[in-house]
Design a protein around this motif. Structure first.
Motif, mmCIF file in Angstrom:
data_model
loop_
_atom_site.group_PDB
_atom_site.id
_atom_site.type_symbol
_atom_site.label_atom_id
_atom_site.label_comp_id
_atom_site.label_asym_id
_atom_site.label_seq_id
_atom_site.Cartn_x
_atom_site.Cartn_y
_atom_site.Cartn_z
ATOM 1 N N ARG A 165 0.831 -1.214 0.000
ATOM 2 C CA ARG A 165 0.000 0.000 0.000
ATOM 3 C C ARG A 165 0.860 1.255 0.000
ATOM 4 N N MET A 166 1.990 1.232 0.732
ATOM 5 C CA MET A 166 2.851 2.422 0.744
ATOM 6 C C MET A 166 3.515 2.624 -0.611
ATOM 7 N N VAL A 167 3.932 1.554 -1.263
ATOM 8 C CA VAL A 167 4.517 1.683 -2.601
ATOM 9 C C VAL A 167 3.492 2.323 -3.544
ATOM 10 N N GLN A 168 2.245 1.863 -3.494
ATOM 11 C CA GLN A 168 1.206 2.438 -4.338
ATOM 12 C C GLN A 168 0.953 3.904 -4.000
ATOM 13 N N ARG A 169 0.984 4.219 -2.721
ATOM 14 C CA ARG A 169 0.752 5.603 -2.293
ATOM 15 C C ARG A 169 1.887 6.511 -2.775
ATOM 16 N N ILE A 170 3.126 6.032 -2.647
ATOM 17 C CA ILE A 170 4.275 6.823 -3.123
ATOM 18 C C ILE A 170 4.158 7.046 -4.628
ATOM 19 N N ASP A 171 3.835 5.981 -5.375
ATOM 20 C CA ASP A 171 3.672 6.123 -6.823
ATOM 21 C C ASP A 171 2.624 7.177 -7.149
ATOM 22 N N ALA A 172 1.509 7.149 -6.433
ATOM 23 C CA ALA A 172 0.439 8.120 -6.676
ATOM 24 C C ALA A 172 0.890 9.537 -6.362
ATOM 25 N N ARG A 173 1.663 9.710 -5.291
ATOM 26 C CA ARG A 173 2.128 11.054 -4.925
ATOM 27 C C ARG A 173 3.225 11.547 -5.871
ATOM 28 N N LEU A 174 4.017 10.629 -6.430
ATOM 29 C CA LEU A 174 5.046 11.020 -7.401
ATOM 30 C C LEU A 174 4.440 11.341 -8.765
ATOM 31 N N ASP A 175 3.212 10.912 -8.980
ATOM 32 C CA ASP A 175 2.517 11.172 -10.240
ATOM 33 C C ASP A 175 1.901 12.565 -10.189
ATOM 34 N N ASN A 176 2.753 13.573 -10.333
ATOM 35 C CA ASN A 176 2.318 14.962 -10.301
ATOM 36 C C ASN A 176 3.112 15.733 -11.354
ATOM 37 N N PRO A 177 2.659 16.904 -11.744
ATOM 38 C CA PRO A 177 3.345 17.648 -12.811
ATOM 39 C C PRO A 177 4.807 17.967 -12.506
ATOM 40 N N TRP A 178 5.148 18.162 -11.248
ATOM 41 C CA TRP A 178 6.509 18.524 -10.877
ATOM 42 C C TRP A 178 7.470 17.345 -11.034
ATOM 43 N N ASN A 179 7.018 16.153 -10.711
ATOM 44 C CA ASN A 179 7.884 14.978 -10.723
ATOM 45 C C ASN A 179 7.734 14.092 -11.959
ATOM 46 N N ALA A 180 6.821 14.410 -12.851
ATOM 47 C CA ALA A 180 6.566 13.570 -14.023
ATOM 48 C C ALA A 180 7.852 13.338 -14.815
ATOM 49 N N GLY A 181 8.150 12.067 -15.060
ATOM 50 C CA GLY A 181 9.325 11.707 -15.846
ATOM 51 C C GLY A 181 10.649 11.847 -15.127
ATOM 52 N N ARG A 182 10.638 12.184 -13.847
ATOM 53 C CA ARG A 182 11.882 12.404 -13.110
ATOM 54 C C ARG A 182 12.182 11.304 -12.100
ATOM 55 N N TRP A 183 11.340 10.295 -12.011
ATOM 56 C CA TRP A 183 11.577 9.231 -11.045
ATOM 57 C C TRP A 183 11.439 7.874 -11.743
ATOM 58 N N GLN A 184 12.057 6.862 -11.127
ATOM 59 C CA GLN A 184 12.058 5.529 -11.713
ATOM 60 C C GLN A 184 11.655 4.489 -10.674
#
Length: 115
Positions: free
Chosen positions: A72-91
């Motif tokens: 659940r935390m992995v999914q939550r982190i993915d959802a929070r990283l899915d924002n205009p500021w971080n798009a395409g900057r994380w792996q």
């Protein structure tokens, strides 16, 4: 920016942890909140914030949980990283399971006694 604003009561503990990390104070924290009051959301915001701040300097943030809590935390982190500021900057990474931005990573580990 992350799409889920924190409540006022979450801000003070969040700031204390960030201060300890960024100023290398080495303090330990135990966050005690009632059920359904946003502990996991606070931790997700903390980890995403630190990934952004530490992406140039580097470092590993370790998140441990048992059972479904880890997934659940992995999914939550993915959802929070899915924002205009971080798009395409994380792996996404595996072995160990991790999310990386620049030189900084959150490493997810099972804390189950048999892990």
């Amino acid at each position: 920016m992350l799409g889920v604003p924190l409540h006022r009561y979450q801000i003070e503990p969040l700031r204390a942890v960030i201060d300890s990390v960024l100023n290398r104070r080495g303090l330990e924290f135990l966050l005690v909140f009632p059920r359904q009051s946003g502990k996991n959301e606070l931790v997700a915001h903390l980890l995403v914030y630190l990934l952004n701040v530490l992406q140039r300097a580097g470092g590993n943030l370790v998140f441990g949980a048992t059972g479904d809590g880890l997934g659940r935390m992995v999914q939550r982190i993915d959802a929070r990283l899915d924002n205009p500021w971080n798009a395409g900057r994380w792996q996404r990474g595996t072995r160990p399971l991790r999310r990386t931005m620049g030189k900084a990573s959150v490493v997810f580990c099972s804390t189950h006694p048999q892990a």
